[in-house]
Scaffold this motif. Structure first.
Motif, PDB file in Angstrom:
ATOM      1  N   VAL A 100       0.785  -1.341   0.020  1.00 11.98           N
ATOM      2  CA  VAL A 100      -0.059   0.020  -0.127  1.00 11.98           C
ATOM      3  C   VAL A 100       1.040   1.298  -0.064  1.00 11.98           C
ATOM      4  O   VAL A 100       0.486   2.338  -0.623  1.00 11.98           O
ATOM      5  N   LEU A 101       1.930   1.258   0.741  1.00  8.21           N
ATOM      6  CA  LEU A 101       2.714   2.419   0.817  1.00  8.21           C
ATOM      7  C   LEU A 101       3.428   2.539  -0.548  1.00  8.21           C
ATOM      8  O   LEU A 101       3.599   3.808  -0.982  1.00  8.21           O
ATOM      9  N   ASP A 102       3.898   1.744  -1.172  1.00  5.93           N
ATOM     10  CA  ASP A 102       4.527   1.654  -2.499  1.00  5.93           C
ATOM     11  C   ASP A 102       3.569   2.320  -3.556  1.00  5.93           C
ATOM     12  O   ASP A 102       4.015   3.121  -4.359  1.00  5.93           O
TER      13      ASP A 102
ATOM     14  N   ASN B 210       3.582   9.857  -7.437  1.00  8.49           N
ATOM     15  CA  ASN B 210       4.681  10.306  -8.710  1.00  8.49           C
ATOM     16  C   ASN B 210       4.166  10.350  -9.978  1.00  8.49           C
ATOM     17  O   ASN B 210       4.171  11.255 -10.713  1.00  8.49           O
ATOM     18  N   TYR B 211       3.006   9.558 -10.185  1.00  8.37           N
ATOM     19  CA  TYR B 211       2.396   9.424 -11.573  1.00  8.37           C
ATOM     20  C   TYR B 211       1.470  10.772 -11.533  1.00  8.37           C
ATOM     21  O   TYR B 211       1.440  11.436 -12.706  1.00  8.37           O
ATOM     22  N   ARG B 212       1.012  11.224 -10.596  1.00 10.73           N
ATOM     23  CA  ARG B 212       0.136  12.511 -10.462  1.00 10.73           C
ATOM     24  C   ARG B 212       1.216  13.860 -10.777  1.00 10.73           C
ATOM     25  O   ARG B 212       0.883  14.432 -11.635  1.00 10.73           O
ATOM     26  N   LEU B 213       2.203  13.810 -10.191  1.00  8.30           N
ATOM     27  CA  LEU B 213       3.136  14.938 -10.594  1.00  8.30           C
ATOM     28  C   LEU B 213       3.329  14.662 -12.159  1.00  8.30           C
ATOM     29  O   LEU B 213       3.682  15.912 -12.760  1.00  8.30           O
TER      30      LEU B 213
ATOM     31  N   LEU C 179      -2.487  10.766 -21.544  1.00  5.24           N
ATOM     32  CA  LEU C 179      -3.536   9.601 -21.528  1.00  5.24           C
ATOM     33  C   LEU C 179      -2.865   8.359 -20.886  1.00  5.24           C
ATOM     34  O   LEU C 179      -3.596   7.777 -20.376  1.00  5.24           O
ATOM     35  N   LYS C 180      -1.672   7.957 -21.443  1.00  4.99           N
ATOM     36  CA  LYS C 180      -1.013   6.739 -20.980  1.00  4.99           C
ATOM     37  C   LYS C 180      -0.697   7.073 -19.566  1.00  4.99           C
ATOM     38  O   LYS C 180      -1.080   6.025 -18.785  1.00  4.99           O
ATOM     39  N   ILE C 181      -0.344   7.949 -18.966  1.00  2.00           N
ATOM     40  CA  ILE C 181      -0.032   8.105 -17.614  1.00  2.00           C
ATOM     41  C   ILE C 181      -1.408   7.958 -16.713  1.00  2.00           C
ATOM     42  O   ILE C 181      -1.227   7.529 -15.533  1.00  2.00           O
TER      43      ILE C 181
ATOM     44  N   PHE D  99      -5.029   2.521 -12.798  1.00  2.00           N
ATOM     45  CA  PHE D  99      -4.791   1.154 -12.684  1.00  2.00           C
ATOM     46  C   PHE D  99      -4.230   1.127 -11.067  1.00  2.00           C
ATOM     47  O   PHE D  99      -4.859   0.093 -10.465  1.00  2.00           O
ATOM     48  N   LYS D 100      -3.252   1.899 -10.783  1.00  2.00           N
ATOM     49  CA  LYS D 100      -2.637   1.934  -9.690  1.00  2.00           C
ATOM     50  C   LYS D 100      -3.747   2.368  -8.493  1.00  2.00           C
ATOM     51  O   LYS D 100      -3.820   1.754  -7.396  1.00  2.00           O
TER      52      LYS D 100
END
Length: 58
Positions: free
Chosen positions: A6-8, A15-18, A35-37, A43-44
Motif C-alpha cells: 500500500v505504501l509503495d 509520482n504519477y500525478r506529478l 493519456l497513458k499516464i 490502474f494503480k
C-alpha cells in the motif's frame, strides 16, 4: 507485506500525478503520453482500492 504494498502504491500514485501534471502542462491533456499516464494512474488507484478491500475482508 500488505502495508508495504500500500505504501509503495501510494508513493507511485503521487509520482504519477506529478508526472501527469507536468506533462499536461507542457503538452496538453489530450496528448497520448498524458493519456497513458492517466491510465496507469487509474490502474494503480484501482489496485490500492482492491488491497484495502481485501484488508477489510479479514
Amino acid at each position: 507485506m500488505i502495508l508495504r504494498e500500500v505504501l509503495d502504491l501510494s508513493k507511485s500514485i503521487a509520482n504519477y500525478r506529478l508526472d501527469k501534471y507536468e506533462l499536461a502542462k507542457n503538452k496538453g491533456f489530450s496528448d497520448p503520453d498524458v493519456l497513458k499516464i492517466n491510465q496507469q494512474l487509474e490502474f494503480k488507484i484501482q489496485n490500492i482500492k482492491n488491497t484495502v478491500k481485501d484488508i477489510r475482508s479479514f
